[in-house]
Design a protein around this motif. Sequence first.
Motif, short mmCIF file in Angstrom:
data_model
loop_
_atom_site.label_atom_id
_atom_site.label_comp_id
_atom_site.label_asym_id
_atom_site.label_seq_id
_atom_site.Cartn_x
_atom_site.Cartn_y
_atom_site.Cartn_z
N HIS A 137 0.82 -1.22 -0.10
CA HIS A 137 0.00 0.08 -0.07
C HIS A 137 0.77 1.16 -0.13
O HIS A 137 0.70 2.27 -0.59
CB HIS A 137 -0.76 -0.16 1.17
CG HIS A 137 -1.80 1.26 1.36
ND1 HIS A 137 -1.19 2.35 2.23
CD2 HIS A 137 -3.13 1.56 0.96
CE1 HIS A 137 -2.30 3.11 1.86
NE2 HIS A 137 -3.26 2.77 1.35
N ASP A 138 1.84 1.24 0.77
CA ASP A 138 2.69 2.29 0.92
C ASP A 138 3.67 2.60 -0.30
O ASP A 138 4.14 3.71 -0.43
CB ASP A 138 3.64 2.30 2.19
CG ASP A 138 2.77 2.79 3.49
OD1 ASP A 138 1.49 2.49 3.56
OD2 ASP A 138 3.52 3.39 4.32
N LEU A 139 3.81 1.53 -1.08
CA LEU A 139 4.83 1.69 -2.11
C LEU A 139 3.92 2.31 -3.27
O LEU A 139 4.27 2.92 -4.40
CB LEU A 139 5.52 0.30 -2.48
CG LEU A 139 6.53 0.09 -1.76
CD1 LEU A 139 6.95 -1.37 -2.17
CD2 LEU A 139 7.79 0.87 -1.58
N ARG A 140 2.31 1.59 -3.34
CA ARG A 140 1.70 1.66 -4.64
C ARG A 140 1.68 3.45 -4.94
O ARG A 140 1.55 3.67 -5.89
CB ARG A 140 0.37 0.97 -4.23
CG ARG A 140 -0.70 1.07 -5.60
CD ARG A 140 -1.92 0.58 -5.44
NE ARG A 140 -1.52 -0.89 -4.89
CZ ARG A 140 -2.08 -1.54 -4.02
NH1 ARG A 140 -2.41 -1.04 -2.95
NH2 ARG A 140 -1.91 -2.96 -3.85
N LEU A 146 4.46 8.73 -9.47
CA LEU A 146 5.62 8.84 -10.27
C LEU A 146 5.43 8.41 -11.76
O LEU A 146 5.86 8.86 -12.56
CB LEU A 146 6.86 8.00 -9.81
CG LEU A 146 7.49 8.53 -8.38
CD1 LEU A 146 8.35 7.38 -7.90
CD2 LEU A 146 8.10 9.82 -8.88
N ARG A 147 4.60 7.37 -12.21
CA ARG A 147 4.34 6.88 -13.18
C ARG A 147 3.31 7.88 -14.09
O ARG A 147 3.86 8.35 -15.31
CB ARG A 147 3.53 5.54 -13.17
CG ARG A 147 2.92 4.98 -14.57
CD ARG A 147 2.20 3.65 -14.36
NE ARG A 147 1.14 3.69 -13.58
CZ ARG A 147 0.24 4.06 -14.04
NH1 ARG A 147 -0.13 4.55 -15.42
NH2 ARG A 147 -0.95 4.14 -13.36
N SER A 178 12.67 6.18 -0.86
CA SER A 178 14.12 5.86 -0.31
C SER A 178 14.05 5.66 1.47
O SER A 178 14.63 4.80 1.80
CB SER A 178 15.01 7.06 -0.63
OG SER A 178 15.20 7.17 -2.17
N SER A 179 13.20 6.44 1.92
CA SER A 179 13.21 6.46 3.60
C SER A 179 12.29 5.13 3.69
O SER A 179 12.80 4.51 4.73
CB SER A 179 12.24 7.51 3.93
OG SER A 179 13.04 8.88 3.68
N LEU A 180 11.47 4.77 2.98
CA LEU A 180 10.60 3.75 3.38
C LEU A 180 11.87 2.24 3.06
O LEU A 180 11.60 1.58 4.14
CB LEU A 180 9.56 3.22 2.55
CG LEU A 180 8.77 2.27 2.69
CD1 LEU A 180 8.22 2.01 3.88
CD2 LEU A 180 7.60 2.23 1.75
N ILE A 181 12.34 2.21 2.19
CA ILE A 181 13.22 1.19 1.94
C ILE A 181 14.64 0.92 3.09
O ILE A 181 14.76 0.19 3.68
CB ILE A 181 13.85 1.09 0.47
CG1 ILE A 181 12.78 1.01 -0.45
CG2 ILE A 181 14.91 0.16 0.39
CD1 ILE A 181 13.13 1.32 -1.99
N GLU A 182 14.98 2.31 3.39
CA GLU A 182 16.20 2.39 4.20
C GLU A 182 15.50 1.94 5.74
O GLU A 182 16.16 1.02 6.15
CB GLU A 182 16.57 3.85 4.49
CG GLU A 182 17.55 4.34 3.29
CD GLU A 182 17.86 5.49 3.24
OE1 GLU A 182 17.69 6.27 4.27
OE2 GLU A 182 18.46 5.94 2.34
N ASP A 311 2.59 11.04 8.29
CA ASP A 311 2.76 10.91 7.08
C ASP A 311 4.26 10.60 6.94
O ASP A 311 4.97 10.66 6.03
CB ASP A 311 2.70 12.14 6.37
CG ASP A 311 3.43 13.53 7.14
OD1 ASP A 311 4.09 12.93 8.30
OD2 ASP A 311 3.44 14.70 6.86
N GLY A 312 4.90 9.62 7.85
CA GLY A 312 6.19 8.96 7.85
C GLY A 312 6.12 7.72 7.07
O GLY A 312 5.19 7.50 6.27
N THR A 313 6.98 7.06 7.34
CA THR A 313 7.14 5.57 6.81
C THR A 313 6.39 4.79 7.36
O THR A 313 6.02 3.66 6.74
CB THR A 313 8.54 5.24 6.76
OG1 THR A 313 9.01 4.85 8.14
CG2 THR A 313 9.43 6.17 5.97
N GLY A 314 5.91 5.13 8.74
CA GLY A 314 4.83 3.96 9.37
C GLY A 314 5.81 3.18 10.25
O GLY A 314 5.26 2.10 10.51
#
Length: 350
Positions: A137-140, A146-147, A178-182, A311-314
């Motif tokens: 959900h957070d990536l979608r 972006l698309r 990037s923040s989410l992945i890190e 609104d952060g990465t969760g």
Amino acid sequence: MRWALSALALTAALDGLAFGIVYSPHDGLLMGVFMLACGVPVIAAAHLLVARRRANGTLGRQFATVVALTIGMITAGVFAIALLMFISGHDAVVMAMLLLLAGGLTAYTTWLLSRDVIAQRDAAETARRDLVAAVSHDLRTPLTSLRLLSEAIEDDLVDSETRARYVEQMSVHIRSLSSLIEDLFELSRLEAGDIHWSLARVHIDELVEETVEAMRAQADARRVEVRAAVPGDLAPAQANPERLQRVLFNLIQNAIRHTPADGSVTVLAESNGRTVEVEVADTGSGLPADERERAFEPFYRGGSGAARSGDGTGLGLTICRAIVEAHGGEIWFADAEGGARVRFSLPRAA
């Protein structure tokens, strides 16, 4: 199966030889035959259970079947020994009763263990599905944006001014991803115990003052007052300063996000026996008592539909808990008349 039968045959031969040397060749032969007669059916049944494990029901039922089969074969063997080796019938009955009792206790213990294993497996599977759904959900959302933005730029559907604005929006989404992945990588390392930190004597007052000052610009932008109230003579903590500052950054940022304009965020600290306790308190809406523990779960969304991480990465509170617990401390939501109070403890420096 061939390997297991070969091992059984070798064991039966060695035990029969040893028994024959101690007693007589006839007794040794009977012991070897007895071991083969008991072992072959058990091995065959075990392989049959594995081959048909889906049809055999739950894991607990499979364990119970194996235990019952093993105890049954041993009990039958006791009576066979009584008949072949002239052990008294009374002794055989006593041994059989003891074996049945041991088998019953073993079956009960196995059932308890299997039930706990199944519960843990189901909980882990549920947590994994929830995490995958939350990450998806957070990536979608940013990926979809972006698309659409990139397609608009590629198709020359916007003028230069709009293109520049779209590029800026794309940069925001990229930083969010990037923040989410890190955070996901850091959380996975922490949960796997991949920790290589150097611990030092950390003066909490200095570290809090430095962190609060770094967060002041963000607080001013939201018209939130942020201040430190840590005594200068506070005992130092035994911690990694960079990781401890990460905890403070996450908690203060989280508090600022959930504090309305003209509110305040205060960082406190005090000694408590062998630990040092740090608190980040805000004057926001707070969190219901029944949601405080779950707020530390990844991507948890509270009853109002927004996690404390906003609104952060969760993952902010989840990472805070992992870091604090890796130091040997605890983190929790303390009771508050208004707003939220997050406290965590660290061991005092020697």
